[in-house]
Write an enzyme that holds these catalytic residues in place. Structure first.
Site, short mmCIF file in Angstrom:
data_model
loop_
_atom_site.label_atom_id
_atom_site.label_comp_id
_atom_site.label_asym_id
_atom_site.label_seq_id
_atom_site.Cartn_x
_atom_site.Cartn_y
_atom_site.Cartn_z
CE1 TYR A 27 -2.98 2.99 0.46
CE2 TYR A 27 -1.84 3.47 3.03
CZ TYR A 27 -3.09 4.00 2.34
OH TYR A 27 -3.43 5.21 2.24
N PRO A 78 1.19 14.99 4.71
CG PRO A 78 -1.35 15.49 3.81
CD PRO A 78 -0.04 15.84 3.98
CB ALA A 80 -4.43 7.27 5.52
CE1 TYR A 129 -8.55 12.73 -1.01
CE2 TYR A 129 -8.08 11.70 1.50
CZ TYR A 129 -7.24 12.06 -0.34
OH TYR A 129 -6.21 11.61 -0.26
CG HIS A 245 -1.82 11.78 -3.87
ND1 HIS A 245 -3.40 12.51 -3.02
CD2 HIS A 245 -2.04 10.92 -2.88
CE1 HIS A 245 -3.55 12.05 -2.25
NE2 HIS A 245 -2.94 11.10 -1.64
NE ARG A 248 -0.92 6.10 -1.87
CZ ARG A 248 -0.38 5.11 -1.64
NH1 ARG A 248 1.05 4.86 -1.88
NH2 ARG A 248 -0.98 4.65 -1.20
CG ASP A 277 3.98 16.95 -2.00
OD1 ASP A 277 3.51 16.14 -3.51
OD2 ASP A 277 3.08 16.32 -1.51
C1 LIG Z 1 1.07 5.58 2.86
C2 LIG Z 1 0.51 7.02 1.74
C3 LIG Z 1 -0.27 7.42 2.36
C4 LIG Z 1 -1.16 8.54 1.83
N1 LIG Z 1 -2.09 9.38 2.38
C5 LIG Z 1 -2.44 10.10 2.24
C6 LIG Z 1 -3.90 11.22 2.60
O1 LIG Z 1 -4.70 10.18 2.90
N2 LIG Z 1 -4.03 12.70 2.18
C7 LIG Z 1 -3.15 13.16 1.01
O2 LIG Z 1 -3.46 14.45 0.90
N3 LIG Z 1 -2.05 11.90 0.33
C8 LIG Z 1 -2.03 11.15 1.48
N4 LIG Z 1 -0.77 10.64 0.98
C9 LIG Z 1 0.26 11.58 -0.31
C10 LIG Z 1 1.26 12.44 0.87
O3 LIG Z 1 1.04 13.17 0.85
C11 LIG Z 1 2.27 13.14 -0.54
O4 LIG Z 1 2.14 13.74 -1.57
C12 LIG Z 1 3.40 12.05 -0.97
O5 LIG Z 1 3.82 10.63 -0.27
C13 LIG Z 1 4.26 12.65 -1.33
O6 LIG Z 1 5.14 11.52 -2.14
P1 LIG Z 1 6.61 10.62 -0.83
O7 LIG Z 1 6.24 9.61 -0.37
O8 LIG Z 1 7.68 10.47 -2.39
O9 LIG Z 1 7.54 12.11 -0.64
C14 LIG Z 1 -0.39 9.21 1.57
C15 LIG Z 1 0.69 9.17 0.27
C16 LIG Z 1 1.67 7.86 1.07
C17 LIG Z 1 2.76 7.07 0.96
#
Ligand SMILES: Cc1cc2nc3c(=O)[nH]c(=O)nc-3n(C[C@H](O)[C@H](O)[C@H](O)COP(=O)(O)O)c2cc1C
Length: 350
Positions: A27, A78, A80, A129, A245, A248, A277
């Site tokens: 995940y 942030p 999750a 969200y 993201h 993602r 980011d």
């Molecule tokens: C495990 C995981 C959970 C995440 N959950 C959220 C979330 O709940 N809300 C959100 O806006 N971004 C979420 N993100 C995105 C992060 O805020 C961020 O944009 C991203 O991790 C940055 O990229 P990096 O992992 O390469 O540093 C999540 C990312 C990961 C890896």
């Protein structure tokens, strides 16, 4: 980057993967499909023009984000499911963040009550969200504001993870602490939302969130197009985060490094702050982002893995390593302060 630091990062991930159930590791690792979507290589490829006459003094890393003083522009994204990394989740992350003088985002999908994060004493922003039930969005935002969130982060990109098995999605995780999401809603409120809790954000949400939170600044997260940055600014955003993201959102997406300069240009001359980011792994990457117009950056997965590998001490060590790499990179670039990072921007020379 010192080789020891690079290997430390790998070490956190390696230790974390040994400790975590495979579905959790997958995940965290997951992208929208293409492993190149992390965007790390694109930060590696940024080149700068080092300056002279800067006085050779080490740059002060301290800055402000929406008026909150932070000891460096390296903030925690942030994310999750942090209780799957550590039983105290964001509360543990906040301990490291407080120790480093940084700031963290707290996901709406946290399993930790806001009050526990707040008690740690680190500044935090609440990531939201829009929920399918508007009144529940209002309720959770009011609770975050009452607990002490200093800003709201409205995530406007929806993710679609390419995963090998349905159980990788947290909604399918086995019942237990790690499966808890939306912990700042009551169980009855969560039941109302069912399996499709959130809906796409609209530009009107920006002013609405500001209003229902009693005037908290709204940060729009997930902007890649300069037109969307302008729309966010016109709709009342105080800041935008250029973000894929963490890869993602879309496997076809351009990287944050590529998206950042036009977004920064679109908002130049406004009071709207720009952060970035996705794929930030080293102090060099941080400096590259500042050079391209970011005021601060958010770090995601490196913090998540460190939290799982060694709790707050490991997160603190990771943030400290990034800060010292940034200090070195800034001195090497010859810029007198981080606010002057754009002076070392490569750009076309006339
Ligand atoms: C495990 C995981 C959970 C995440 N959950 C959220 C979330 O709940 N809300 C959100 O806006 N971004 C979420 N993100 C995105 C992060 O805020 C961020 O944009 C991203 O991790 C940055 O990229 P990096 O992992 O390469 O540093 C999540 C990312 C990961 C890896």
């Amino acid at each position: 980057v010192q080789p020891s630091d690079a290997s430390r990062l790998d070490a956190d991930e390696t230790v974390a993967r040994r400790r975590l159930p495979p579905h959790v590791s997958e995940y965290v690792t997951a992208t929208a499909g293409d492993p190149r979507a992390y965007g790390v290589d694109e930060w590696d490829d940024i080149r700068i023009r080092p300056r002279v006459f800067g006085g050779g003094v080490p740059a002060d890393l301290a800055t402000t984000v929406l008026g909150t003083r932070v000891s460096s522009p390296i903030l925690v994204a942030p994310m999750a499911q942090q209780v799957a990394a550590h039983p105290d989740g964001e509360e543990e992350t906040a301990r490291a963040v407080r120790a480093r003088g940084s700031l963290l985002g707290v996901s709406i999908n946290t399993a930790i009550p806001f009050e526990r994060v707040q008690r740690v004493g680190a500044p935090w922003w609440f990531q939201v969200y829009p929920l399918a039930e508007r009144e529940l969005t209002r309720a959770v935002v009011e609770r975050a504001a009452a607990a002490g969130a200093a800003a709201l982060v409205l995530t406007v990109d929806t993710t679609a993870l390419a995963v090998t098995a349905p159980e990788v999605e947290p909604t399918a995780w086995p019942i237990g602490p790690a499966s808890v999401r939306l912990a700042n809603l009551t169980e009855a409120e969560r039941a109302l939302l069912g399996t499709r809790p959130s809906v796409p954000a609209t530009r009107d949400d920006i002013a609405w969130l500001r209003e229902i939170s009693g005037g908290l600044p709204v940060v729009v997260k997930g902007v890649l197009h300069p037109d969307d940055a302008r729309i966010a600014a016109e709709a009342g955003a105080s800041a935008v985060i250029v973000s894929t993201h963490g890869g993602r959102r879309s496997a076809l997406s351009i990287s944050s490094a590529e998206a950042l300069p036009p977004v920064a240009a679109a908002l130049e001359g406004t009071a709207v702050e720009v952060y970035a980011d996705s794929g930030i792994r080293t102090g060099d990457h941080v400096l590259a982002a500042l050079t391209l117009g970011a005021r601060a950056v958010f770090v995601g997965r490196p913090v998540w893995w460190a939290l799982a590998a060694g709790g707050a001490p490991a997160v603190e060590a990771r943030l400290a390593a990034l800060e010292s790499e940034l200090a070195l990179a800034a001195r090497q670039a010859g810029i007198p302060s981080l606010q002057d990072a754009a002076l070392a921007r490569r750009g076309p020379m006339s």
